[in-house]
Design a protein around this motif. Structure first.
Motif, mmCIF file in Angstrom:
data_model
loop_
_atom_site.group_PDB
_atom_site.id
_atom_site.type_symbol
_atom_site.label_atom_id
_atom_site.label_comp_id
_atom_site.label_asym_id
_atom_site.label_seq_id
_atom_site.Cartn_x
_atom_site.Cartn_y
_atom_site.Cartn_z
ATOM 1 N N ALA A 132 55.244 -0.072 -8.481
ATOM 2 C CA ALA A 132 55.834 -1.441 -8.061
ATOM 3 C C ALA A 132 56.478 -1.118 -6.223
ATOM 4 O O ALA A 132 55.879 -1.829 -5.352
ATOM 5 C CB ALA A 132 56.605 -2.014 -9.203
ATOM 6 N N MET A 136 55.310 -2.692 -3.020
ATOM 7 C CA MET A 136 56.129 -3.198 -1.434
ATOM 8 C C MET A 136 56.018 -2.674 -0.836
ATOM 9 O O MET A 136 56.030 -2.965 0.702
ATOM 10 C CB MET A 136 57.598 -2.821 -2.456
ATOM 11 C CG MET A 136 58.204 -4.030 -3.330
ATOM 12 S SD MET A 136 59.538 -3.911 -4.266
ATOM 13 C CE MET A 136 59.680 -2.417 -4.561
ATOM 14 N N SER A 139 52.898 -3.406 0.921
ATOM 15 C CA SER A 139 52.819 -5.511 1.691
ATOM 16 C C SER A 139 53.359 -5.468 2.862
ATOM 17 O O SER A 139 53.388 -5.629 3.653
ATOM 18 C CB SER A 139 53.530 -5.795 0.062
ATOM 19 O OG SER A 139 53.884 -7.082 0.675
ATOM 20 N N GLY A 140 54.270 -4.321 2.900
ATOM 21 C CA GLY A 140 55.473 -4.121 3.760
ATOM 22 C C GLY A 140 54.730 -3.796 5.386
ATOM 23 O O GLY A 140 54.860 -4.458 6.286
#
Length: 146
Positions: A132, A136, A139-140
């Motif tokens: 997870a 993140m 994605s950032g």
């Protein structure tokens, strides 16, 4: 139509739960603890209302999940891939866990199998947390690159 029925059922269960909660509070902890009759007349119906609420929620969640799952093939495929990935994490975690009997503070012994499952759950948590956090971060970074 279904929405109105659900609202009525929720209202009835809420009112019943509130009534029994007030009755439990008015009776007091000590009186309920000391009297089996009060436990049967006050606590048992409150627990049954909670069970009914949970059962209804589970049934509706399952119905709507299955309805949406089979409405399009792509969501079924994605769900099965996610389920398979989760099962793979559990299998890997179980393989990493060792498990030895553990003496508990109260003197009882926790079996090696139970210890292994607990250890597997901890490993699964760590793996899923890392995935997870990685998702993140990825994605950032991807958003920053655009």
């Amino acid at each position: 139509m279904l929405h109105k029925i659900l609202k009525i059922i929720a209202l009835i269960l809420s009112v019943l739960g509130a009534i029994w909660l007030v009755r439990i509070i008015l009776a007091g902890d000590t009186a309920i603890t000391d009297s089996a009759e009060l436990q049967d007349s006050l606590v048992t119906p409150f627990i049954l209302i909670a069970y009914a609420t949970i059962a209804i929620a589970i049934v509706f969640v399952l119905v709507f999940v299955l309805k949406n799952l089979f409405s399009s093939g792509s969501s079924l495929k994605g769900t099965l891939i996610g389920l398979g990935a989760f099962l793979a994490v559990v299998v890997i975690s179980y393989g990493l866990a060792s498990g030895e009997e553990v003496q508990l503070r109260d003197g009882e012994v926790l079996s090696a199998s139970a210890v292994r499952w607990v250890e597997a759950g901890i490993y699964a948590f760590y793996i899923l947390a890392i995935v997870a956090i990685g998702a993140m971060v990825f994605s950032g970074v991807k958003k920053l690159a655009k």
